[in-house]
Enzyme design. Structure first.
Site, PDB file in Angstrom:
ATOM      1  N   SER A   1       0.607  -1.369  -0.171  1.00  0.00           N
ATOM      2  CA  SER A   1       0.354   0.211  -0.032  1.00  0.00           C
ATOM      3  C   SER A   1       0.820   1.491   0.016  1.00  0.00           C
ATOM      4  O   SER A   1       1.315   0.791  -0.742  1.00  0.00           O
ATOM      5  CB  SER A   1      -1.199  -0.105   1.335  1.00  0.00           C
ATOM      6  OG  SER A   1      -2.346   0.866   1.027  1.00  0.00           O
TER       7      SER A   1
ATOM      8  N   HIS B   1      -2.869  -1.352  -4.627  1.00  0.00           N
ATOM      9  CA  HIS B   1      -4.222  -1.107  -4.504  1.00  0.00           C
ATOM     10  C   HIS B   1      -4.498  -0.005  -4.638  1.00  0.00           C
ATOM     11  O   HIS B   1      -3.771   0.847  -4.502  1.00  0.00           O
ATOM     12  CB  HIS B   1      -5.039  -1.798  -4.169  1.00  0.00           C
ATOM     13  CG  HIS B   1      -4.847  -1.523  -2.236  1.00  0.00           C
ATOM     14  ND1 HIS B   1      -5.123   0.069  -1.640  1.00  0.00           N
ATOM     15  CD2 HIS B   1      -3.786  -1.858  -1.549  1.00  0.00           C
ATOM     16  CE1 HIS B   1      -4.798  -0.433  -0.836  1.00  0.00           C
ATOM     17  NE2 HIS B   1      -3.514  -1.216  -0.259  1.00  0.00           N
TER      18      HIS B   1
END
Length: 247
Positions: free
Chosen positions: A127, A150
């Site tokens: 992330s 993501h």
């Protein structure tokens, strides 16, 4: 008067009191570091910065969460820049991600340091850990380490208006622009990995393993502590040669 007499009769009184405090200090070290003593290189010219667990931002996380508080790291990075004895910085990453703005703040500070910086992704750099990993001058990833790419998520109250989507989209662009400008991955490829379907069971995105991260141009090379130490020392040597005045 009595205290002075007692000290003369028992000169080891202060020492004994200090010894009584040692057990509590020892317990504190074990609780914080998992060990009674941590090996330290005397007068080392390389500072090691660890980013583990979840990057904690403006909201304090529950006590059971393993966190890295960004307000603790910002002063350390300033100290690294100011301290003339420190010539290089190694960033160890094993993080699940965390607060976007806190992560970008750390990444921006790392990339703006004038001294050589090298990052190592160990275990995971997921992330918001991705921008932090690529912020260094040179980046490594362990062969078994992974990086999850993501879309940006929102927590808490979400208002169902177009402005919410625009805010989310702009925040996402900040992450994409930073990663692509500090690594060799193409913007379209990074977006493809970010919005891929079917790779993650409960989310949209892609889980990239060590060699794949290098193939995509996200990370510079496969390696660990040995490679990072060699690289940062090489960069320090080149930096010192460049700073020498030719007469």
């Amino acid at each position: 008067m009595n205290n002075e007499t007692d000290k003369k009769e028992n000169p080891n009184q202060d020492q004994n009191q200090g010894d009584k405090q040692n057990p509590s200090a020892l317990v504190q070290k074990i609780q914080q570091l998992g060990s009674s003593n941590v090996a330290q290189a005397p007068d080392s010219n390389i500072h090691v910065l660890t980013i583990i667990g979840q990057v904690e931002g403006h909201v304090q996380l529950p006590p059971q969460n393993k966190t890295t508080k960004y307000e603790h790291l910002l002063p350390q990075l300033i100290a690294v820049e100011q301290n003339p004895k420190i010539e290089g910085l190694i960033i160890l990453l094993n993080t699940v991600g965390g607060d976007v703005e806190a992560g970008l703040a750390l990444a921006e500070m790392i990339s703006s340091i004038s001294k050589p910086t090298v990052s190592i992704v160990l275990g995971g750099g997921h992330s918001i850990g991705v921008p932090i990993a690529v912020a260094a001058d040179h980046s490594y990833i362990a062969p078994t380490a992974t990086m999850t790419i993501h879309p940006v998520r929102l927590n808490g109250l979400v208002i169902g208006v177009p402005q919410t989507f625009e805010y989310l989209d702009k925040m996402q662009d900040r992450v994409i622009n930073y990663v692509t400008s500090h690594s060799n991955i193409e913007e379209e490829k990074f977006k493809d990995l970010m919005f891929a379907k079917g790779n993650l069971t409960r989310d949209i995105g892609t889980n990239v393993v060590g060699t794949e991260a290098v193939e995509y141009g996200l990370i510079d090379g496969i390696g660990g502590v040995k490679e990072a130490m060699e690289k940062v020392n090489e960069m320090i040597g080149d930096n010192n040669i460049g700073n020498q005045v030719i007469q």
